[in-house]
Design a protein around this motif. Structure first.
Motif, mmCIF file in Angstrom:
data_model
loop_
_atom_site.group_PDB
_atom_site.id
_atom_site.type_symbol
_atom_site.label_atom_id
_atom_site.label_comp_id
_atom_site.label_asym_id
_atom_site.label_seq_id
_atom_site.Cartn_x
_atom_site.Cartn_y
_atom_site.Cartn_z
ATOM 1 N N THR A 105 0.811 -1.223 0.000
ATOM 2 C CA THR A 105 0.000 0.000 0.000
ATOM 3 C C THR A 105 0.842 1.269 0.000
ATOM 4 O O THR A 105 0.318 2.365 0.188
ATOM 5 C CB THR A 105 -0.918 0.029 1.233
ATOM 6 N N SER A 106 2.154 1.139 -0.205
ATOM 7 C CA SER A 106 3.035 2.301 -0.120
ATOM 8 C C SER A 106 3.780 2.508 -1.428
ATOM 9 O O SER A 106 4.026 1.557 -2.179
ATOM 10 C CB SER A 106 4.060 2.133 1.018
ATOM 11 N N VAL A 107 4.158 3.758 -1.665
ATOM 12 C CA VAL A 107 5.029 4.080 -2.796
ATOM 13 C C VAL A 107 6.458 4.133 -2.261
ATOM 14 O O VAL A 107 6.784 4.991 -1.440
ATOM 15 C CB VAL A 107 4.654 5.437 -3.421
ATOM 16 N N VAL A 108 7.294 3.183 -2.669
ATOM 17 C CA VAL A 108 8.662 3.131 -2.165
ATOM 18 C C VAL A 108 9.638 3.061 -3.337
ATOM 19 O O VAL A 108 9.286 2.652 -4.439
ATOM 20 C CB VAL A 108 8.895 1.920 -1.230
ATOM 21 N N GLU A 109 10.871 3.437 -3.060
ATOM 22 C CA GLU A 109 11.915 3.363 -4.069
ATOM 23 C C GLU A 109 12.662 2.043 -3.928
ATOM 24 O O GLU A 109 12.616 1.373 -2.891
ATOM 25 C CB GLU A 109 12.878 4.537 -3.905
ATOM 26 N N ARG A 152 14.622 7.582 5.055
ATOM 27 C CA ARG A 152 16.037 7.500 5.456
ATOM 28 C C ARG A 152 16.711 6.206 4.996
ATOM 29 O O ARG A 152 17.799 5.880 5.469
ATOM 30 C CB ARG A 152 16.149 7.589 6.982
ATOM 31 N N ASP A 153 16.092 5.464 4.084
ATOM 32 C CA ASP A 153 16.633 4.143 3.754
ATOM 33 C C ASP A 153 18.042 4.201 3.175
ATOM 34 O O ASP A 153 18.907 3.396 3.544
ATOM 35 C CB ASP A 153 15.694 3.420 2.780
ATOM 36 N N ALA A 154 18.291 5.125 2.249
ATOM 37 C CA ALA A 154 19.617 5.210 1.635
ATOM 38 C C ALA A 154 20.666 5.571 2.677
ATOM 39 O O ALA A 154 21.753 4.983 2.716
ATOM 40 C CB ALA A 154 19.609 6.232 0.500
ATOM 41 N N THR A 193 16.277 8.496 15.814
ATOM 42 C CA THR A 193 15.559 7.514 14.999
ATOM 43 C C THR A 193 16.499 6.802 14.047
ATOM 44 O O THR A 193 16.465 5.568 13.916
ATOM 45 C CB THR A 193 14.440 8.214 14.192
ATOM 46 N N VAL A 194 17.356 7.555 13.370
ATOM 47 C CA VAL A 194 18.311 6.964 12.419
ATOM 48 C C VAL A 194 19.311 6.076 13.150
ATOM 49 O O VAL A 194 19.589 4.943 12.726
ATOM 50 C CB VAL A 194 19.024 8.072 11.624
ATOM 51 N N ARG A 228 16.854 -2.662 -1.450
ATOM 52 C CA ARG A 228 18.289 -2.973 -1.379
ATOM 53 C C ARG A 228 18.800 -2.935 0.059
ATOM 54 O O ARG A 228 19.655 -3.748 0.449
ATOM 55 C CB ARG A 228 19.084 -1.997 -2.247
ATOM 56 N N VAL A 229 18.288 -1.990 0.860
ATOM 57 C CA VAL A 229 18.703 -1.903 2.262
ATOM 58 C C VAL A 229 18.347 -3.182 3.015
ATOM 59 O O VAL A 229 19.155 -3.741 3.769
ATOM 60 C CB VAL A 229 18.059 -0.678 2.943
ATOM 61 N N HIS A 230 17.130 -3.692 2.797
ATOM 62 C CA HIS A 230 16.709 -4.904 3.503
ATOM 63 C C HIS A 230 17.444 -6.146 2.992
ATOM 64 O O HIS A 230 17.771 -7.043 3.783
ATOM 65 C CB HIS A 230 15.195 -5.086 3.361
ATOM 66 N N ILE A 231 17.722 -6.201 1.697
ATOM 67 C CA ILE A 231 18.507 -7.319 1.160
ATOM 68 C C ILE A 231 19.901 -7.322 1.779
ATOM 69 O O ILE A 231 20.425 -8.378 2.179
ATOM 70 C CB ILE A 231 18.604 -7.229 -0.383
ATOM 71 N N ALA A 232 20.515 -6.136 1.867
ATOM 72 C CA ALA A 232 21.849 -6.043 2.471
ATOM 73 C C ALA A 232 21.824 -6.479 3.932
ATOM 74 O O ALA A 232 22.732 -7.175 4.407
ATOM 75 C CB ALA A 232 22.373 -4.612 2.352
ATOM 76 N N ALA A 233 20.751 -6.094 4.665
ATOM 77 C CA ALA A 233 20.633 -6.505 6.074
ATOM 78 C C ALA A 233 20.489 -8.023 6.182
ATOM 79 O O ALA A 233 21.066 -8.660 7.077
ATOM 80 C CB ALA A 233 19.439 -5.799 6.715
ATOM 81 N N LEU A 234 19.710 -8.629 5.297
ATOM 82 C CA LEU A 234 19.560 -10.086 5.296
ATOM 83 C C LEU A 234 20.895 -10.773 5.051
ATOM 84 O O LEU A 234 21.238 -11.752 5.723
ATOM 85 C CB LEU A 234 18.563 -10.500 4.205
#
Length: 482
Positions: A67-71, A140-142, A169-170, A76-82
């Motif tokens: 339901t969100s507009v995301v880039e 703040r994902d990047a 927060t960051v 990529r941030v979550h893949i890197a964390a995984l």
């Protein structure tokens, strides 16, 4: 897309040394639980259940953020964390690979079991004292991804920025994503809760549950939050800690740098806002992170809230007047039920009064924007406070010459004002704009409103500016016009 929730709810997906318990959304390595956010788990489940096949970026984004507009950077941030959590690439073991121009594929062998539930009490949870995150981090994902990549190679990182910009927060999001990297845990010390009579080194060592001698072998991340009011103590203590603990890393937040030799600075800017002249569609407006945050928080206040074409002007204006500051936007949204969008926009002429409404569940300095600015203002010396008051009369960016022409007085001679302006910039109370020829300074609207409110009626009169100066010629005076 087929629904991957059709799996046996009690099944376990095994790969490498890991067991992914689907019902409990739990990943174990032996009896050790890997800490992962809900979105990372969603991504991993979809990839593992389709092991050996390519899952497109579009499919992953549609599944995780329906339901969100995301880039794409969010993904990529979550893949890197995984990959970090699974130690992907270590000892020749690979799990998630990027398929250029397509997406991602899980390439390790996967085995399906059906067993009973795991007893949670037997698990070894990651070591940390981080607070539970109640809302997603927006825009703040990047930056977070970059900091997560840097921290394992960095001894001291300081996130700097003005009041309400989201430094805590960051830092907490970065710390959360690094839980699996630091063997001896991630530990936060909120210095806003520590006064200058507390022995700081002893307080931190107690939090880490070590002494200086045993710190030598600890591989840990220390998050020192809100360092500004204990900056001198922090500088001395951090130097001792880093000398004593060669495998210790420190992530600090502060409105100014600690100024240590090992320090890497990460300035944190406000969220992006549309320009006042821009004619935007809803989709274009939602590409700005300040608007994304406003809409996200509004949805928590009003079920079914959506950004409509007729709301664009008001929402974009609100985000601009609040400087794209996350704390200011979140506080403003708490008034949306009482005032509605048009009323909220109208009240921003006196944004400080509006933002004096607080969040009772937050720490005191984050309950209102006024409290957050009080925290900064009270850390200033008398000359810095006076300069901030006088410079608040500039409605636009100004040069050093402008400031000297308008703000010099007996208590603040030109020789002192030059140094004080540099100090205010270092403390994130003035933004520095590097132009092709001149350096210009700008004060955020919210900071300017606060500083102007500190001026006593008898304290400041622009009639002191001498005839013939740039101010009296009208070149400077336009700065003071609403």
């Amino acid at each position: 897309m087929d629904n991957h929730n059709d799996s046996n709810p009690a099944s376990v997906l095994r790969f490498g040394p890991y067991a992914f318990h689907l019902r409990q959304r739990l990943i174990l390595e032996g009896d050790r639980q890997l800490r992962m956010g809900g979105r990372a788990l969603d991504i991993l489940q979809l990839l593992v259940e389709r092991a050996g096949r390519v899952v497109t970026k579009e499919q992953l984004i549609a599944w995780v953020w329906p339901t969100s507009v995301v880039e794409e950077i969010n993904l990529r941030v979550h893949i890197a964390a995984l990959r970090r959590a699974l130690r992907d690439g270590e000892n020749g073991q690979r799990y998630i690979v990027n398929v250029p121009q397509c997406g991602y594929s899980f390439i390790a062998p996967v085995h399906h079991d059906s067993i009973g539930q795991v007893v949670f009490e037997s698990l070894q949870a990651p070591q940390h004292n981080l607070p539970a995150r109640l809302t997603p981090v927006t825009g703040r994902d990047a930056l977070v991804g970059g900091l997560v990549r840097q921290m394992p190679l960095c001894r001291l990182m300081t996130v700097t920025g003005p009041a309400g910009v989201g430094k805590t927060t960051v830092a907490l999001r970065v710390a959360e994503l690094l839980l699996e990297h630091f063997r001896d845990g991630v530990w936060r010390v909120d210095l806003a809760l520590v006064d200058d009579t507390t022995p700081l080194l002893e307080h931190i060592l107690n939090t880490l549950d070590v002494d200086l001698a045993t710190l030598t072998s600890r591989h840990a991340l220390l998050v020192l939050d809100n360092c500004e009011h204990l900056r001198e103590q922090c500088r001395a203590v951090v130097r001792r800690l880093l000398d004593a603990g060669p495998r210790l890393s420190v992530l600090a937040t502060s409105r100014e740098a600690l100024q240590l030799g090992l320090e890497t600075l990460q300035p944190l800017r406000p969220l992006t806002v549309p320009k006042s002249s821009a004619l935007l569609s809803v989709q274009e407006a939602m590409s700005y992170s300040a608007v994304q945050l406003f809409v996200s928080r509004a949805r928590t206040r009003q079920q079914g809230f959506t950004l409509r074409e007729q709301d664009l002007a008001a929402v974009c204006d609100i985000c601009r007047k609040l400087d794209g500051l996350p704390l200011a936007i979140e506080l403003a949204v708490t008034q949306i039920d009482a005032l509605a969008l048009v009323g909220l926009q109208a009240q921003l002429g006196n944004c400080l009064q509006l933002l004096s409404h607080g969040r009772r569940t937050a720490v005191p300095r984050h309950q209102t924007l006024t409290a957050a600015l009080d925290w900064s203002y009270q850390c200033l010396g008398e000359q810095e406070q006076l300069a901030l008051q006088r410079l608040s009369m500039f409605k636009k960016a100004f040069t050093l010459e402008d400031a000297l022409s308008a703000s010099t007085c007996a208590q603040l001679p030109a020789s002192a004002l030059v140094a004080v302006i540099a100090q205010l910039a270092g403390k994130s109370l003035l933004a520095v704009e590097q132009g092709s020829a001149l350096v210009r300074y700008r004060m955020l609207n919210t900071t300017r409103s606060y500083a102007s409110a500190q001026i006593a009626p008898s304290d400041f009169d622009y009639r002191h500016v001498q005839s013939g100066s740039r101010a009296s010629s009208g070149l400077l005076a336009e700065q003071f016009v609403e």
